[in-house]
Motif scaffolding. Structure first.
Motif, PDB file in Angstrom:
ATOM      1  N   ASN A 245      36.230 -39.993  63.077  1.00  0.00           N
ATOM      2  CA  ASN A 245      36.978 -38.743  63.274  1.00  0.00           C
ATOM      3  C   ASN A 245      37.756 -38.358  62.025  1.00  0.00           C
ATOM      4  N   MET A 246      38.406 -39.324  61.419  1.00  0.00           N
ATOM      5  CA  MET A 246      39.199 -39.042  60.227  1.00  0.00           C
ATOM      6  C   MET A 246      38.304 -38.748  59.035  1.00  0.00           C
ATOM      7  N   ARG A 247      37.189 -39.444  58.946  1.00  0.00           N
ATOM      8  CA  ARG A 247      36.250 -39.197  57.847  1.00  0.00           C
ATOM      9  C   ARG A 247      35.729 -37.763  57.900  1.00  0.00           C
ATOM     10  N   ASN A 248      35.398 -37.298  59.083  1.00  0.00           N
ATOM     11  CA  ASN A 248      34.891 -35.926  59.216  1.00  0.00           C
ATOM     12  C   ASN A 248      35.975 -34.898  58.904  1.00  0.00           C
ATOM     13  N   ALA A 249      37.207 -35.167  59.341  1.00  0.00           N
ATOM     14  CA  ALA A 249      38.294 -34.214  59.100  1.00  0.00           C
ATOM     15  C   ALA A 249      38.634 -34.124  57.620  1.00  0.00           C
ATOM     16  N   ALA A 250      38.513 -35.250  56.903  1.00  0.00           N
ATOM     17  CA  ALA A 250      38.906 -35.296  55.495  1.00  0.00           C
ATOM     18  C   ALA A 250      37.826 -34.768  54.563  1.00  0.00           C
ATOM     19  N   LYS A 251      36.666 -34.442  55.065  1.00  0.00           N
ATOM     20  CA  LYS A 251      35.564 -34.018  54.210  1.00  0.00           C
ATOM     21  C   LYS A 251      35.942 -32.765  53.427  1.00  0.00           C
ATOM     22  N   GLU A 252      35.954 -32.906  52.091  1.00  0.00           N
ATOM     23  CA  GLU A 252      36.242 -31.825  51.155  1.00  0.00           C
ATOM     24  C   GLU A 252      37.590 -31.137  51.430  1.00  0.00           C
ATOM     25  N   CYS A 253      38.563 -31.860  51.998  1.00  0.00           N
ATOM     26  CA  CYS A 253      39.891 -31.269  52.208  1.00  0.00           C
ATOM     27  C   CYS A 253      40.621 -31.196  50.862  1.00  0.00           C
ATOM     28  N   THR A 254      41.621 -30.348  50.800  1.00  0.00           N
ATOM     29  CA  THR A 254      42.376 -30.189  49.558  1.00  0.00           C
ATOM     30  C   THR A 254      43.282 -31.387  49.312  1.00  0.00           C
ATOM     31  N   LEU A 255      43.983 -31.833  50.349  1.00  0.00           N
ATOM     32  CA  LEU A 255      44.891 -32.967  50.231  1.00  0.00           C
ATOM     33  C   LEU A 255      44.737 -33.864  51.455  1.00  0.00           C
ATOM     34  N   LEU A 256      44.435 -35.125  51.202  1.00  0.00           N
ATOM     35  CA  LEU A 256      44.400 -36.133  52.264  1.00  0.00           C
ATOM     36  C   LEU A 256      45.559 -37.092  52.043  1.00  0.00           C
ATOM     37  N   ILE A 257      46.361 -37.276  53.076  1.00  0.00           N
ATOM     38  CA  ILE A 257      47.439 -38.275  53.066  1.00  0.00           C
ATOM     39  C   ILE A 257      47.017 -39.361  54.038  1.00  0.00           C
ATOM     40  N   HIS A 258      46.662 -40.525  53.513  1.00  0.00           N
ATOM     41  CA  HIS A 258      46.087 -41.575  54.354  1.00  0.00           C
ATOM     42  C   HIS A 258      46.916 -42.843  54.245  1.00  0.00           C
ATOM     43  N   GLU A 259      47.084 -43.501  55.343  1.00  0.00           N
ATOM     44  CA  GLU A 259      47.815 -44.775  55.355  1.00  0.00           C
ATOM     45  C   GLU A 259      47.013 -45.864  54.664  1.00  0.00           C
ATOM     46  N   ALA A 260      47.714 -46.742  53.951  1.00  0.00           N
ATOM     47  CA  ALA A 260      47.094 -47.894  53.279  1.00  0.00           C
ATOM     48  C   ALA A 260      48.069 -49.064  53.413  1.00  0.00           C
ATOM     49  N   THR A 261      48.244 -49.511  54.637  1.00  0.00           N
ATOM     50  CA  THR A 261      49.275 -50.499  54.945  1.00  0.00           C
ATOM     51  C   THR A 261      49.057 -51.808  54.203  1.00  0.00           C
ATOM     52  N   PHE A 262      47.799 -52.244  54.083  1.00  0.00           N
ATOM     53  CA  PHE A 262      47.515 -53.567  53.512  1.00  0.00           C
ATOM     54  C   PHE A 262      46.685 -53.450  52.237  1.00  0.00           C
ATOM     55  N   GLU A 263      46.868 -54.433  51.372  1.00  0.00           N
ATOM     56  CA  GLU A 263      46.088 -54.489  50.151  1.00  0.00           C
ATOM     57  C   GLU A 263      44.689 -55.029  50.452  1.00  0.00           C
ATOM     58  N   ASP A 264      43.782 -54.822  49.520  1.00  0.00           N
ATOM     59  CA  ASP A 264      42.427 -55.349  49.662  1.00  0.00           C
ATOM     60  C   ASP A 264      42.485 -56.872  49.750  1.00  0.00           C
ATOM     61  N   GLY A 265      41.655 -57.431  50.594  1.00  0.00           N
ATOM     62  CA  GLY A 265      41.661 -58.866  50.827  1.00  0.00           C
ATOM     63  C   GLY A 265      42.383 -59.258  52.100  1.00  0.00           C
TER      64      GLY A 265
ATOM     65  N   ALA B 112      37.830 -35.951  49.242  1.00  0.00           N
ATOM     66  CA  ALA B 112      39.043 -35.123  49.179  1.00  0.00           C
ATOM     67  C   ALA B 112      39.381 -34.797  47.729  1.00  0.00           C
ATOM     68  N   TYR B 113      39.970 -33.633  47.496  1.00  0.00           N
ATOM     69  CA  TYR B 113      40.361 -33.245  46.151  1.00  0.00           C
ATOM     70  C   TYR B 113      41.431 -34.202  45.621  1.00  0.00           C
ATOM     71  N   LEU B 114      42.392 -34.545  46.461  1.00  0.00           N
ATOM     72  CA  LEU B 114      43.399 -35.538  46.101  1.00  0.00           C
ATOM     73  C   LEU B 114      43.707 -36.386  47.323  1.00  0.00           C
ATOM     74  N   ASN B 115      43.708 -37.693  47.117  1.00  0.00           N
ATOM     75  CA  ASN B 115      43.992 -38.644  48.194  1.00  0.00           C
ATOM     76  C   ASN B 115      45.290 -39.367  47.834  1.00  0.00           C
ATOM     77  N   ILE B 116      46.337 -39.140  48.606  1.00  0.00           N
ATOM     78  CA  ILE B 116      47.622 -39.816  48.379  1.00  0.00           C
ATOM     79  C   ILE B 116      47.786 -40.903  49.441  1.00  0.00           C
ATOM     80  N   LEU B 117      47.993 -42.115  48.982  1.00  0.00           N
ATOM     81  CA  LEU B 117      48.129 -43.255  49.888  1.00  0.00           C
ATOM     82  C   LEU B 117      49.597 -43.490  50.224  1.00  0.00           C
TER      83      LEU B 117
END
Length: 871
Positions: free
Chosen positions: A760-780, A803-808
């Motif tokens: 659902n989120m992937r479809n909503a974010a497709k080619e959006c101008t600004l995506l603000i997405h949570e990134a609670t944990f680091e990789d690993g 997305a044009y810009l993805n802010i975590l």
């Protein structure tokens, strides 16, 4: 049925009352009938008593202390009433030395002059902690300054609106989590009587209208969270101190401490407010119930006279300790005769224990009422004593009240004893000294990278407004963390050793620049950065958002991050909150996407404390949208709603003409807000997020709540849609669609809330101008992210790949400044994607979207990657 006998339903006193509410049922001759409701989180108990004024069925009674509530006991023909709500008692003596004891100022709101929250006063003793008021930001302040609250057992509220109580939910949740960790996550067991064991921590709250406050608290802090929250009586006494109301405004009369009229029920719709006498010229608004407190510490034990004890034949050892604690002993003399030794025979009389007051008069209307009430009290034999001996008086009134000549005269006339030290905790006396210093230091460093995206943090400054200047030099400034030593008495007085030193933003940046220069020697290959930047430029040029950035004007669409942390506030990051500001066709609009604790204070800081600007933001607020009912996403909403209402009233709008703000949220949020509205009016209209799952125009969603016609309706956005996400029950993301002013180019803002990566989120974010997405944990840490239903950095970047810009944002508080990333596959390379890390009070203007990612290398250089984690 009511009769002339006393009925007593036995209950376990160990399982304390959750509430103690008395309701007058009948008054006949000189007899008052009361129901006593005893409520706990497990059971109800009831007993009915008949109390006669002076006599009780020709049987005398007396009053003593018994904790939090009234208990009627019957012994033969004598009835003894134990109560904490009785009249003043003679000074009591501690059974042992109290050790170190001091009152400390928690200066919340002194950088915003109390517009968002009110200061707290912490009473510290070696054994327990007591606190007066817990406003928003209290927990964050304690984390930054390492103030341990595990021994905090009682909170006394001077008022129960969000300014004084906004931080209590977050604090209780943290205490519950800490207790759960200590108990290994095990639930408390029950004994044979079906009562909970005492291993579960307990918090007792006191103050006006706390019953409605506890109903709101229960929505989020249920018993299964591992903490019991109870309602205490109006007066409290234990072996350390006695706390009792000193002044109630508006005036409250009767045995229950409230007006005995048709509007006095605590269940009224105005949150316990009492309308003042309209014949008074100063009575222009309903007065919020406010209580000022007096605190009496137990007297230290008197000095033991060993010579007298030897003469009396008192043996050396524990018997002498018993005498010091104020208890009598029986000894056997050499002649075989037994003799009772009382403490007064060999122990000097105990002196008075330290005494201080916490005075709160939040408005000039409260001050006017207090002046009249005190004058009435002076005429009573047991009323106000202007020469009452106190050691300290803490004034919580904001600057516009405390600095007035009327307030100064009130204090000097009614606190006439020359001994007490008067401490004023407000912005003017503290020169608007910043409170959250760690976050301010981060902001000051970032300002050196880009001044428009990272605004200059506010600095301590004197207010030139004549209305706010102190009229006299009376008293001292209640600086944040200022201590007043109460025990030992030989050290009594002001202690500024804990008051932090405030660095200027310029000094912070100079230090950071030197540190960054040392780290440049170990930086990665600069050619790699140029390669990534070239790839990003190609990505931008082919994206629809590229034309939007060229078409928008400065300040046309602005996103401000009020908080970028998760779970609980920390010293570098506040919990989640986002403020949108949009200028559309000459009109200014604002909107909220989540509102964690402290969001209102962050709005003030983002506007440099300018009250007029903040009021306009609140008045122009178009809607608030809440993603889910975890506390770090919505607990700050009631204070914003209350302040918005206050802004309308200050602008001259009549109460009945204040428009309701539409609040979009999950279904459980409705119950929480309904309980909060019993404390203070909020002026809102609730819409379930399930009603916005289909893309609807803003006119369809908002017009039904507006008195405007469809022809006059305007909105900065074209559509709003809520997106179900994978986190908890009733969790959503949001997509907003708008058009630029010049060329009507479409743009979109997508915010994920809390979620695992989902389609659902992937479809909503497709080619959006600004995506603000949570990134609670680091990789690993994918296993933790999966267990707690959050996203890692790489997962968030993958969702926003188009997305044009993805802010975590929404980083775990284990990453105090800059989150950790995988150098091969993380945000540093981002595979040609534009991405950025969010910081508190970061200001994202759509005009700057294209250059924001280029700031990331410089941002990372500012901070040492080996910084310690949050405590």
């Amino acid at each position: 049925p009511l009769n002339t006998h006393t009925h007593e339903y036995m209950f376990r006193r160990r399982f304390g009352p959750f509430a103690n509410h008395l309701k007058q049922l009948k008054q006949q001759q000189s007899t008052c009938f009361y129901y006593y409701y005893w409520y706990s989180s497990r059971s109800y108990s009831l007993f009915l008593s008949e109390q006669k004024l002076g006599k009780f069925n020709n049987r005398t009674y007396d009053r003593g202390s018994a904790g939090d509530a009234d208990i009627m006991t019957k012994r033969g023909n004598n009835v003894r009433m134990k109560s904490t709500t009785g009249s003043s008692r003679p000074p009591f003596v501690a059974k042992q030395q109290l050790g170190s004891c001091y009152a400390q100022i928690i200066g919340l709101g002194t950088d915003t002059d109390g517009k968002d929250t009110t200061p707290s006063v912490l009473l510290f003793t070696d054994k327990r902690r007591y606190c007066f008021n817990i406003g928003e930001g209290f927990q964050r302040f304690c984390v930054e300054h390492k103030l341990k609250m595990t021994r905090l057992e009682r909170v006394f509220f001077t008022r129960t609106t969000s300014k004084a109580t906004g931080g209590v939910i977050g604090m209780l949740l943290t205490l519950a989590d800490a207790a759960g960790a200590t108990l290994g996550g095990m639930m408390a067991k029950e004994d044979d009587g079906g009562l909970a064991t005492t291993t579960i921590p307990k918090m007792t709250v006191h103050g006006p209208n706390v019953r409605n406050l506890l109903e709101a608290v229960k929505v989020l802090v249920a018993e299964n969270r591992g903490i019991v929250v109870e309602r205490g009586g109006e007066t409290f006494r234990d072996e350390i101190c006695e706390v009792k109301p000193m002044l109630r405004v508006p005036e409250m009369i009767g045995p229950l401490g409230k007006r005995l009229n048709e509007n006095s029920d605590n269940n009224n719709d105005n949150g316990g407010r009492i309308k003042p006498d309209l014949s008074s010229s100063s009575a222009i608004e309903e007065l919020e119930p406010v209580v000022s407190y007096e605190v009496q510490l137990a007297s230290p034990p008197g000095k033991f006279d060993a010579k007298k004890a030897d003469a009396l034949g008192v043996p050396r050892g524990k018997e002498r300790g018993v005498l010091v604690r104020g208890e009598s002993i029986e000894i056997e003399l050499e002649s075989g005769e037994k003799k009772i030794i009382t403490p007064d025979m060999c122990v000097e009389e105990a002196g008075r224990g330290a005494r201080f007051a916490v005075v709160d008069l939040p408005t000039k209307a409260h001050l006017d009422a207090a002046i009249q009430i005190v004058e009435k009290m002076k005429k009573c034999s047991s009323g106000w004593d202007v020469n009452e001996e106190r050691d300290l008086v803490v004034h919580l009134a904001p600057a516009n009240v405390a600095n007035s000549s009327e307030y100064q005269a009130f204090v000097q006339e009614n606190f006439a004893n020359a001994k007490p030290k008067h401490v004023f905790a407000n912005a003017s006396r503290n020169e608007r000294t910043p409170i959250f210093l760690a976050s301010r230091a981060v902001q000051a460093k970032l300002h050196g990278v880009d001044g428009s995206i990272f605004p200059e943090p506010p600095s301590a400054s004197k207010d030139d407004d004549d209305d706010k200047k102190p009229s006299t030099s009376f008293g001292v400034a209640g600086k944040s963390l200022l201590k007043f030593t109460l025990m030992p008495q030989r050290s009594m007085g002001i202690d500024e050793s804990a008051v932090p030193k405030i660095e200027t933003p310029r000094a912070i940046r100079e230090t950071a620049a030197k540190e960054a220069e040392l780290r440049t020697k170990t930086n990665k290959n600069p050619d790699e950065d140029k390669s990534n930047r070239k790839t990003n430029d190609e990505f931008c040029a082919n994206h629809p958002g590229h034309k939007v950035v060229d078409d928008v004007d400065d300040n046309e669409v602005v996103v401000t991050f009020l908080g970028t942390g998760s779970a609980q506030p920390a010293k570098h990051r506040n919990v989640t909150g986002i403020l949108l500001e949009v200028e559309k066709d000459g009109e200014n609009y604002s909107a909220l996407l989540d509102s964690g604790e402290g969001s209102l204070g962050q709005i003030y800081r983002s506007k440099n404390g300018n009250t007029t600007v903040v009021d306009n933001v609140l008045i122009n607020m178009h809607f608030a949208w809440i993603s889910h009912v975890h506390a770090d996403h919505h607990v700050g909403l009631p204070s914003i709603l209350a302040k918005r209402r206050e802004a309308f009233l200050s602008s001259g709008v009549k109460e009945e003409d204040i428009p309701n703000l539409t609040v979009f949220g999950p279904r459980p949020l409705r119950w929480f807000l309904s309980q909060c509205e019993k404390i203070e009016p909020l002026s809102y209209r609730f819409v379930d997020c399930r009603d916005t799952l289909e893309s609807k125009t803003m006119q369809e969603l908002l017009l039904s709540s507006s008195s405007s016609s469809s022809s006059s309706f305007s909105s900065p956005f074209e559509k709003l849609v809520s997106i179900p996400v994978t986190h908890c029950a009733h969790a959503f993301g949001i997509k907003l669609e708008g058009m630029t002013n010049k060329s009507n180019l479409p743009y979109s803002i997508v915010y994920s809330g809390d979620t695992r990566p989902c389609e659902n989120m992937r479809n909503a974010a497709k080619e959006c101008t600004l995506l603000i997405h949570e990134a609670t944990f680091e990789d690993g840490l994918e296993h933790e992210a999966l267990a707690k239903k959050h996203s890692t950095t790489a997962e968030a970047l993958e969702i926003g790949s188009s997305a044009y810009l993805n802010i975590l944002t929404h980083f775990s508080q284990r990453y105090p400044k800059v989150p950790s990333f995988n150098g091969d596959d993380g945000i540093a390379s981002a595979r040609g994607q534009n991405a950025m890390i969010a910081f508190d009070l970061m200001r994202v203007d759509f005009k700057n979207l294209r250059r924001i990612p280029s700031l990331l290398p410089n941002v990372r250089e500012l901070f040492d990657e080996e910084d310690d984690e949050e405590d």
